[in-house]
Structure formats: C-alpha cells, structure tokens
Design a protein around this motif. Structure first.
Motif, PDB file in Angstrom:
ATOM      1  N   VAL A 287     -75.563  64.879 -19.547  1.00 18.72           N
ATOM      2  CA  VAL A 287     -75.758  64.225 -20.845  1.00 18.72           C
ATOM      3  C   VAL A 287     -74.673  64.627 -21.846  1.00 18.72           C
ATOM      4  O   VAL A 287     -74.754  64.300 -23.028  1.00 18.72           O
ATOM      5  CB  VAL A 287     -77.172  64.485 -21.418  1.00 18.72           C
ATOM      6  N   GLY A 288     -73.681  65.373 -21.371  1.00 25.08           N
ATOM      7  CA  GLY A 288     -72.541  65.711 -22.214  1.00 25.08           C
ATOM      8  C   GLY A 288     -72.757  66.864 -23.176  1.00 25.08           C
ATOM      9  O   GLY A 288     -72.015  66.999 -24.144  1.00 25.08           O
ATOM     10  N   TRP A 289     -73.731  67.699 -22.919  1.00 26.26           N
ATOM     11  CA  TRP A 289     -73.980  68.839 -23.799  1.00 26.26           C
ATOM     12  C   TRP A 289     -73.134  70.027 -23.339  1.00 26.26           C
ATOM     13  O   TRP A 289     -73.622  71.054 -22.899  1.00 26.26           O
ATOM     14  CB  TRP A 289     -75.456  69.185 -23.816  1.00 26.26           C
ATOM     15  N   SER A 290     -71.832  69.878 -23.454  1.00 28.81           N
ATOM     16  CA  SER A 290     -70.890  70.846 -22.907  1.00 28.81           C
ATOM     17  C   SER A 290     -70.930  72.203 -23.613  1.00 28.81           C
ATOM     18  O   SER A 290     -70.654  73.226 -22.998  1.00 28.81           O
ATOM     19  CB  SER A 290     -69.473  70.281 -22.939  1.00 28.81           C
ATOM     20  N   ARG A 291     -71.265  72.226 -24.880  1.00 30.80           N
ATOM     21  CA  ARG A 291     -71.298  73.515 -25.583  1.00 30.80           C
ATOM     22  C   ARG A 291     -72.354  74.442 -24.988  1.00 30.80           C
ATOM     23  O   ARG A 291     -72.164  75.644 -24.905  1.00 30.80           O
ATOM     24  CB  ARG A 291     -71.545  73.297 -27.072  1.00 30.80           C
ATOM     25  N   TYR A 292     -73.466  73.867 -24.562  1.00 34.33           N
ATOM     26  CA  TYR A 292     -74.523  74.672 -23.940  1.00 34.33           C
ATOM     27  C   TYR A 292     -74.044  75.281 -22.626  1.00 34.33           C
ATOM     28  O   TYR A 292     -74.321  76.440 -22.347  1.00 34.33           O
ATOM     29  CB  TYR A 292     -75.764  73.811 -23.653  1.00 34.33           C
TER      30      TYR A 292
ATOM     31  N   GLY B 186     -85.436  66.061 -15.863  1.00 39.87           N
ATOM     32  CA  GLY B 186     -85.638  66.112 -17.305  1.00 39.87           C
ATOM     33  C   GLY B 186     -86.181  67.452 -17.747  1.00 39.87           C
ATOM     34  O   GLY B 186     -86.725  68.218 -16.943  1.00 39.87           O
ATOM     35  N   LEU B 187     -86.024  67.713 -19.037  1.00 43.30           N
ATOM     36  CA  LEU B 187     -86.464  68.986 -19.604  1.00 43.30           C
ATOM     37  C   LEU B 187     -86.707  68.812 -21.089  1.00 43.30           C
ATOM     38  O   LEU B 187     -85.949  68.115 -21.770  1.00 43.30           O
ATOM     39  CB  LEU B 187     -85.383  70.045 -19.367  1.00 43.30           C
TER      40      LEU B 187
ATOM     41  N   LEU C 204     -83.755  66.496 -22.669  1.00 41.68           N
ATOM     42  CA  LEU C 204     -82.671  65.913 -21.866  1.00 41.68           C
ATOM     43  C   LEU C 204     -83.257  65.226 -20.641  1.00 41.68           C
ATOM     44  O   LEU C 204     -84.149  65.769 -19.999  1.00 41.68           O
ATOM     45  CB  LEU C 204     -81.735  66.990 -21.326  1.00 41.68           C
ATOM     46  N   ILE C 205     -82.710  64.072 -20.327  1.00 41.05           N
ATOM     47  CA  ILE C 205     -83.106  63.324 -19.138  1.00 41.05           C
ATOM     48  C   ILE C 205     -81.837  62.906 -18.420  1.00 41.05           C
ATOM     49  O   ILE C 205     -80.897  62.411 -19.053  1.00 41.05           O
ATOM     50  CB  ILE C 205     -83.918  62.057 -19.514  1.00 41.05           C
ATOM     51  N   LEU C 206     -81.782  63.102 -17.096  1.00 39.20           N
ATOM     52  CA  LEU C 206     -80.634  62.621 -16.324  1.00 39.20           C
ATOM     53  C   LEU C 206     -80.408  61.149 -16.653  1.00 39.20           C
ATOM     54  O   LEU C 206     -81.375  60.380 -16.748  1.00 39.20           O
ATOM     55  CB  LEU C 206     -80.889  62.748 -14.819  1.00 39.20           C
TER      56      LEU C 206
ATOM     57  N   GLY D 293     -88.792  60.917 -20.754  1.00 36.70           N
ATOM     58  CA  GLY D 293     -88.686  61.642 -22.021  1.00 36.70           C
ATOM     59  C   GLY D 293     -89.952  61.524 -22.848  1.00 36.70           C
ATOM     60  O   GLY D 293     -90.429  62.501 -23.424  1.00 36.70           O
ATOM     61  N   PHE D 294     -90.509  60.335 -22.902  1.00 39.32           N
ATOM     62  CA  PHE D 294     -91.738  60.119 -23.667  1.00 39.32           C
ATOM     63  C   PHE D 294     -92.880  60.947 -23.076  1.00 39.32           C
ATOM     64  O   PHE D 294     -93.636  61.581 -23.806  1.00 39.32           O
ATOM     65  CB  PHE D 294     -92.099  58.625 -23.689  1.00 39.32           C
ATOM     66  N   SER D 295     -92.981  60.973 -21.754  1.00 36.84           N
ATOM     67  CA  SER D 295     -94.030  61.765 -21.091  1.00 36.84           C
ATOM     68  C   SER D 295     -93.867  63.256 -21.373  1.00 36.84           C
ATOM     69  O   SER D 295     -94.855  63.955 -21.644  1.00 36.84           O
ATOM     70  CB  SER D 295     -94.007  61.534 -19.577  1.00 36.84           C
TER      71      SER D 295
END
Length: 137
Positions: free
Chosen positions: A24-29, A57-58, A75-77, A86-88
C-alpha cells in the motif's frame, strides 16, 4: 469476492507484515521495521484478515480502551480492497470498545477514503464541531 478470516493476533510473520505495508506504499513504516513491530506489540488491539495463510489486511488501535481509542493503521492488500475486508475489520475493532466515547483516526484526504470512514460512522473534523491538530516529525 475473495474469502477471508479475521483473527486477533500480534504475532504476524515478518515477511507478510512487510509485504502488506509495502503493497500500500507505506514505505516509512517498513524503513524502520523494528519500530513497526514494536508498535504492533504495544498496540491496544490488532486484528488481521487472512485468506488461508496469507495476510490480506490489518487494523490496529492504540489508546487506553476506556476513554480513547485511536485507530492507528488500517491496511488491505490492493487485490482485496473494495471487497468489505476493511469495513469488516473496522466494524469488529469498534465492536470491542462500545464504552469508549472518543474514537479517532487521522488519514489522507481523498474522496474514497472520506467515503469509507464516513460509512464506518466517523465524522471528519472539518464537518463537525471538533478541530484536529497534528505534528509530524
């Protein structure tokens, strides 16, 4: 629609966790991966979604569980997005804390993001009577 199972766990194979954040592009993490894993370990709650043994997902929350709940990450693949995962995850997370009055999160501004969180019952600070402040370093 792809099938998935939701689990409560902070024990996630590092390579799968890395892949999820990277996808998902969260490279800083992932640049400071030890901080991410420490953050997960110290989170109030971590819920994960799995397709068999694949992390898809998480969602994680921080806070005290009594007066404030802060949704830190959701985050969801990409190939599982827009399928209810994500909603669930959010629904199950919030159901664990009906007694908490203040539930907050901060995210990017985008029409689809705004729509998703409004669907989950959140009100944007620019639409309500609240104000939001933040400081990134």
């Amino acid at each position: 629609m792809k099938k998935y199972e939701i689990k409560e766990t902070k024990v996630i194979p590092p390579e799968q966790l890395y892949h999820l954040y990277q996808s998902v592009g969260w490279s800083r993490y992932i640049r400071e991966f030890d901080k991410l894993t420490a953050g997960l370990k110290n989170s109030l709650k971590v819920l994960t979604a799995w397709d068999a043994d694949k992390l898809v997902g998480l969602v994680r929350a921080v806070g005290d569980g009594a007066t404030i709940l802060y949704v830190q990450d959701l985050l969801i693949l990409p190939e599982y997005q827009n399928q209810g995962v994500g909603f669930s995850l959010m629904k199950k997370l919030l159901a664990n804390y009906p007694q908490v009055m203040q539930k907050v999160l901060m995210t990017e501004e985008a029409p689809d993001v705004r729509h998703f969180y409004e669907k989950c019952g959140f009100i944007s600070a620019d639409q309500g009577s609240g104000v939001a402040f933040y400081r990134f370093e």
